[in-house]
Design an enzyme around this catalytic site. Structure first.
Site, PDB file in Angstrom:
ATOM      1  N   HIS A   1      12.646 -21.318 -29.338  1.00 37.45           N
ATOM      2  CA  HIS A   1      11.899 -22.562 -29.137  1.00 37.45           C
ATOM      3  C   HIS A   1      11.780 -23.414 -30.402  1.00 37.45           C
ATOM      4  O   HIS A   1      12.421 -24.436 -30.516  1.00 37.45           O
ATOM      5  CB  HIS A   1      10.509 -22.325 -28.527  1.00 37.45           C
ATOM      6  CG  HIS A   1      10.580 -21.816 -27.125  1.00 37.45           C
ATOM      7  ND1 HIS A   1      11.049 -22.594 -26.104  1.00 37.45           N
ATOM      8  CD2 HIS A   1      10.288 -20.601 -26.598  1.00 37.45           C
ATOM      9  CE1 HIS A   1      11.021 -21.879 -24.989  1.00 37.45           C
ATOM     10  NE2 HIS A   1      10.575 -20.664 -25.261  1.00 37.45           N
TER      11      HIS A   1
ATOM     12  N   GLU B   1       6.364 -22.063 -30.107  1.00 42.18           N
ATOM     13  CA  GLU B   1       6.271 -22.534 -28.714  1.00 42.18           C
ATOM     14  C   GLU B   1       4.805 -22.884 -28.472  1.00 42.18           C
ATOM     15  O   GLU B   1       4.107 -22.244 -27.692  1.00 42.18           O
ATOM     16  CB  GLU B   1       6.734 -21.432 -27.747  1.00 42.18           C
ATOM     17  CG  GLU B   1       6.873 -21.905 -26.293  1.00 42.18           C
ATOM     18  CD  GLU B   1       7.173 -20.755 -25.320  1.00 42.18           C
ATOM     19  OE1 GLU B   1       7.134 -19.592 -25.735  1.00 42.18           O
ATOM     20  OE2 GLU B   1       7.434 -21.056 -24.140  1.00 42.18           O
TER      21      GLU B   1
HETATM   22 ZN   LIG Z   1      11.571 -17.266 -24.033  1.00 36.97          ZN
END
Ligand SMILES: [Zn+2]
Ligand SMILES: [Zn+2]
Lengths: 490, 490
Positions: A365, A340
């Site tokens: 992510h 992320e």
């Molecule tokens: Zn999260």
């Protein structure tokens, strides 16, 4: 055909060969091999026509910041179909951002014994207490909200200001309010701290979770895997329950909700710890997680870390602690947040590889995955699904225009992935449909179809922490709902 | 190692295995397998340190529009290294955007017999003529520039206005001046038409090309493949040369320039036709191209189409004409522009596949390639290189922030590709170094190294239209220049 073509023999270009290659490429995408029924094909035609119209809009929602796009999305005919659509499970949602804050503001803060204080960085803190509580660091003296409201002529302003403190949603220009990632992460964490005093009060905690399940269920999500901090929940007298109590409460409320709603399959908990802790604390957390996993195998799905990756320690830093379960021969599945980030070439940028080395079950992510060809290959071959959270990535400033989300490429390659909503309430979103919209209309582009949506729903069950047997049951339940949806929507 | 890892045996995470996987991924990128000499390694360290500093800048040039970034780039220490670096060949440059317009404005338009007229859409046209020329459609009566300038107090304003008409560069906010792709393509074509009357005048034509070669050579580009419309070049009396004369002139000027500059290897011409023509005209153009290829095999490299893909006919529309060479057993290599689009799922979006089906030798732009997994695979397996033109793609509004250029993924996968500059003069750029900067510092990110740059230079020769023997000669010449560059720069 592909091999023949790769051999490179040049012929007069053959329309049938061309057709076959175009079809072959289409079949390579997520859901590209799903055979649609007649009814599904009709629904698909309607959806694709609506999508084409949507693509021609000057104010194309996925190109806009979600805070501006939200009302546009809500009136989109595609969105209303996606809302009704059984979406399977939401596998990446955080405990205290799962439920709309409206109830907290308009109901919970009106409960008796609710205190508020004002921090020196323009946030607030809450506490329920039968006695007048001790002042906390960097916050004004506590004020009983009941007293404060009694003194105000207009309580709506106060309520709006409280609401503004419990989410990062804003009607102002989000790029002005949050000029960079540092600012938005800071406000995100402040909002979380503001929420914490409300949602960790035992009576609120139970109902907040119950209402969260209902929100997702009403959004046609049948299953949830919740990343939960498992904080010590407090009572009015200041006494605190232990972490096992918190987990048991999740289990009990889940059982109650599932019993009341046979269309709902259930929920499981991924215990999360903030990545800001040191190795000693992490080791203790892992030991605690192993114990919870042993004692509550039905509700407990595994372990993860939360907090901003860019400013936290990389996974590799914690490798000693994270290897404990394997060393001891104990099962503790991992569901690591990783990738992320848009920082390339740093230690943090290796989190996805490290997550795989630590045998993660999924990747939260994986925004940076397309920039790591080898890690991408490994995650594909090992069937480690990426939990793509479009709105979260946009709001947290990893991508501006959701047509350019890197998951576009992953979907076209049928990389194992699911769509989730991360912190919907925090972003002014709710449930899963808004994120499905961004995926289907935004980075899914004109090429994603009803087959893609169906595959996303199936993925959300197949890549869940459920046993194969449970998955089959969940899929059967989903299929019934899906068939009903298709026949009612066409 | 990879297979072992893919087998998925979980061990205690092994730092050496991790190290090996990180190295393996790094070796998969473009230039990742090039062994650097000691001197190269030292230069690489310097470059990477400078790049890291550049990445921390608040006004990071690749994140900005090139029109704003240009002066920042010019003062970057990395840029000055890239300028000095022997970059090999520029394989995607257009005939009438190769040379800075300053000379046209400040010198050519001061030549005698230069007429100007003003179009009703705020552009201009030029013509050299010994007699007063006939008025052309949608343009004011012709004015002799000499007379016009004599009547003006301030000729600088006129010159600036002329200059503004010959490029699309602007010091105003480019997103305001060019709000969308339609507007910028329109202005692009108008600027091209404004240039045309100047550069197709025989004496200008020769010198313009000579000066273009010099600009690239001074930017340390040793070889050029020029996409050329081969227009009929005119003389002062209005007489016109045929297309073979134009090609011969390119050949003669190239020979002259190469003879005068032994460090320059040469240039070849890719004959281009506007994709707006109909099938009959295209068929004639292909027949003409086959003849030119037969008569001038040394200078003539092949055939391509120009003009905006989104508004033109797709390649497949011309398949009959484009199959003629194979049908007749005649060699005519193709270098098709394809995938210079962000429109998904249209016929135009299939141009890359069709280019491959038509046995193209390279693909111009291929911006949409990462969104076509099968086509990408085919282009890789067949060694069909993509000509990536970063600044062009940004200026023509396919991508805002050059860190997000899709070629980032291609470079990390070592997809066959070269960097080129498309229409440098039109964009207020020049030569090849600005585009190399955007590739190396922008989408190359922190992971691209001197090895990447070296590979890009080698690619530009290996994927050129030169014979293998010529390539070896060109590479030997390049290597000498490269070694000199490295030893002088460290
Ligand atoms: Zn999260
Ligand atoms: Zn071009």
């Amino acid at each position: 055909l592909l091999l023949y073509f790769l051999s490179g023999a040049l012929t007069h270009p053959d329309p049938r060969q061309r057709e076959a290659l175009i079809k072959l490429e289409a079949s390579m995408q997520m859901g590209g091999q799903i055979m649609l029924t007649d009814a599904e094909q009709r629904l698909n035609s309607v959806l694709m026509k609506k999508k084409q119209e949507e693509l021609w809009r000057a104010d194309f929602p996925p190109a806009l910041h979600f805070f501006k796009a939200k009302t546009l999305i809500r009136t989109s005919p595609i969105f209303s179909v996606l809302q009704k659509m059984p979406k399977g499970g939401a596998l990446h949602v955080h405990d205290f951002s799962m439920t709309d804050v409206e109830w907290l503001v308009k109901n919970v803060t009106y409960w008796p014994h609710c205190y508020i204080c004002f921090t020196n960085n323009q946030s607030v803190r809450f506490l329920f207490s039968s006695q007048f509580p001790k002042t906390v660091l960097l916050c004004s003296p506590w004020v009983l909200l009941e007293d404060l409201r009694a003194r105000l002529i207009n309580v709506t302003d106060l309520d709006n200001s409280i609401k503004g403190n419990l989410t990062i949603f804003t009607t102002q220009d989000p790029n002005v309010v949050y000029p960079n990632q540092d600012v938005i992460w800071d406000r995100f964490e402040q909002s979380f701290l503001a929420l914490l005093g409300l949602v960790t009060y035992a009576p609120v905690f139970r109902e907040y979770y119950y209402r969260g399940l209902r929100e997702f269920y009403l959004d046609n999500v049948m299953y949830l895997e919740l990343r939960a901090l498992l904080p010590e929940i407090y009572e009015l007298d200041g006494s605190k329950h232990d972490i096992a109590w918190t987990l048991k409460t999740y289990r009990d409320v889940t059982r109650q909700f599932t019993a009341e709603n046979p269309g709902f399959f259930g929920a499981r908990i991924i215990y999360t710890v903030h990545r800001g802790v040191n190795l000693t604390v992490m080791t203790k957390a892992i030991e605690e997680a192993m114990e919870l996993q042993r004692n509550f195998p039905d509700i407990m799905a595994g372990f993860d870390m939360v907090g901003r990756e860019d400013s936290g320690k990389p996974l590799w830093y914690f490798r000693e602690a994270l290897s404990l379960p394997v060393q001891k021969g104990v099962t503790l599945p991992f569901y690591f947040h990783a990738g992320e980030t848009d920082l390339e070439g740093t230690d943090v940028d290796q989190n996805m590889l490290d997550a795989l080395l630590l045998n993660t079950s999924r990747v939260g992510h994986g925004f940076a995955l397309p920039r790591h060809p080898l890690t991408k290959l490994l995650s594909r071959k090992r069937g480690v699904a990426v939990e793509v959270c479009p709105i979260s990535n946009q709001v947290m400033k990893l991508v501006k225009d959701l047509r350019n989300h890197p998951a576009a490429m992953l979907m076209l390659e049928d990389h194992p992935l699911v769509i989730s909503s991360d912190d919907p309430a925090m972003f002014g979103s709710s449930g899963l449909s808004y994120d499905f919209y961004e995926a289907f209309v935004g980075f899914g582009g004109i090429r994603s179809t009803l087959g893609t949506l169906k595959q996303l729903a199936i993925n959300s069950i197949r890549y869940s922490s459920l046993t194969l047997e449970q998955q089959d049951k969940a899929l059967a339940l989903w299929q019934t709902q899906w068939d009903k949806f298709v026949s009612e929507t066409v």
